[in-house]
Design a protein around this motif. Structure first.
Motif, short mmCIF file in Angstrom:
data_model
loop_
_atom_site.label_atom_id
_atom_site.label_comp_id
_atom_site.label_asym_id
_atom_site.label_seq_id
_atom_site.Cartn_x
_atom_site.Cartn_y
_atom_site.Cartn_z
N THR A 44 30.10 -29.62 17.71
CA THR A 44 28.87 -30.05 17.04
C THR A 44 29.13 -30.48 15.60
OG1 THR A 44 28.32 -27.74 16.56
CG2 THR A 44 27.29 -28.73 18.49
N GLU A 45 30.18 -29.95 14.98
CA GLU A 45 30.56 -30.44 13.65
C GLU A 45 31.09 -31.87 13.74
OE1 GLU A 45 33.42 -27.67 12.11
OE2 GLU A 45 31.91 -26.17 11.61
N ALA A 46 31.81 -32.17 14.82
CA ALA A 46 32.38 -33.51 15.00
C ALA A 46 31.33 -34.52 15.43
CB ALA A 46 33.51 -33.46 16.03
N ASP A 47 30.33 -34.08 16.19
CA ASP A 47 29.27 -34.97 16.67
C ASP A 47 27.93 -34.28 16.48
OD1 ASP A 47 27.55 -36.68 17.99
OD2 ASP A 47 28.79 -36.85 19.80
N LYS A 48 27.21 -34.67 15.45
CA LYS A 48 25.94 -34.02 15.09
C LYS A 48 24.87 -34.19 16.17
CE LYS A 48 27.50 -32.88 11.02
NZ LYS A 48 28.17 -31.63 10.87
N ASP A 49 25.03 -35.19 17.08
CA ASP A 49 24.04 -35.43 18.12
C ASP A 49 24.13 -34.43 19.28
OD1 ASP A 49 23.03 -37.63 16.78
OD2 ASP A 49 24.36 -39.04 17.79
N ALA A 66 26.04 -30.45 26.93
CA ALA A 66 25.45 -31.22 25.82
C ALA A 66 25.68 -32.70 26.08
CB ALA A 66 26.09 -30.82 24.50
N VAL A 67 24.68 -33.50 25.74
CA VAL A 67 24.79 -34.95 25.88
C VAL A 67 24.48 -35.55 24.52
CG1 VAL A 67 23.91 -37.00 27.05
CG2 VAL A 67 24.06 -34.84 28.29
N ASP A 68 25.33 -36.48 24.05
CA ASP A 68 25.07 -37.08 22.75
C ASP A 68 24.23 -38.35 22.90
OD1 ASP A 68 26.80 -39.16 23.46
OD2 ASP A 68 28.29 -38.70 21.94
N ALA A 69 23.92 -39.00 21.80
CA ALA A 69 23.05 -40.17 21.78
C ALA A 69 23.63 -41.35 22.56
CB ALA A 69 22.78 -40.59 20.34
N ASN A 70 24.95 -41.38 22.73
CA ASN A 70 25.59 -42.49 23.45
C ASN A 70 25.80 -42.19 24.93
OD1 ASN A 70 25.89 -44.15 21.11
ND2 ASN A 70 27.52 -42.78 20.47
N GLY A 71 25.36 -41.03 25.39
CA GLY A 71 25.46 -40.69 26.80
C GLY A 71 26.71 -39.91 27.18
N SER A 72 27.59 -39.66 26.23
CA SER A 72 28.77 -38.86 26.52
C SER A 72 28.34 -37.40 26.69
CB SER A 72 29.80 -38.98 25.41
OG SER A 72 30.28 -40.30 25.35
N GLN A 73 29.07 -36.68 27.53
CA GLN A 73 28.66 -35.32 27.88
C GLN A 73 29.81 -34.34 27.71
OE1 GLN A 73 27.21 -35.06 31.89
NE2 GLN A 73 26.98 -32.87 31.82
N ALA A 74 29.50 -33.17 27.16
CA ALA A 74 30.45 -32.06 27.06
C ALA A 74 29.92 -30.94 27.94
CB ALA A 74 30.58 -31.59 25.63
#
Length: 103
Positions: A44-49, A66-74
């Protein structure tokens, strides 16, 4: 034996040894010995989304996604101190700038 043949044999031996390491790591049930909370904090520090939420348990193990704004998922599956699966699914976009940020 020429020097190039010796170097080639050493290189092949190293490649074979390295390719066997993941198999050995997956064969034990000890998990990856990663702390889930620390890994979530770093991601989450690396990707605030990224916002991690607990999803349906898989095989009675906690599952955080978790899914970021660009659709990538962790995805993190496992006990807090014994993660069994850590996945990062990246979605390629037509925008090269976005792809570089995601990578």
């Amino acid at each position: 034996m020429s020097l190039s043949v010796i170097i080639k044999n050493i290189f092949l031996a190293v490649v074979v040894l390295i390719s066997c390491l993941p198999v050995h790591a997956q064969s034990s049930n000890a998990g990856m010995r990663l702390n889930r909370d620390v890994l979530i904090k770093k991601l989450t520090e690396a990707d605030k989304d990224l916002v991690f939420k607990q999803d349906t348990d898989i095989s009675l193990l906690p599952n955080f996604v978790a899914v970021d704004a660009n659709g990538s998922q962790a995805q993190l599956i496992g006990k807090p101190d014994e993660l069994m699966i850590v996945k990062w699914t990246y979605v390629f976009k037509p925008d090269e700038k976005v792809n570089l940020i995601e990578l």
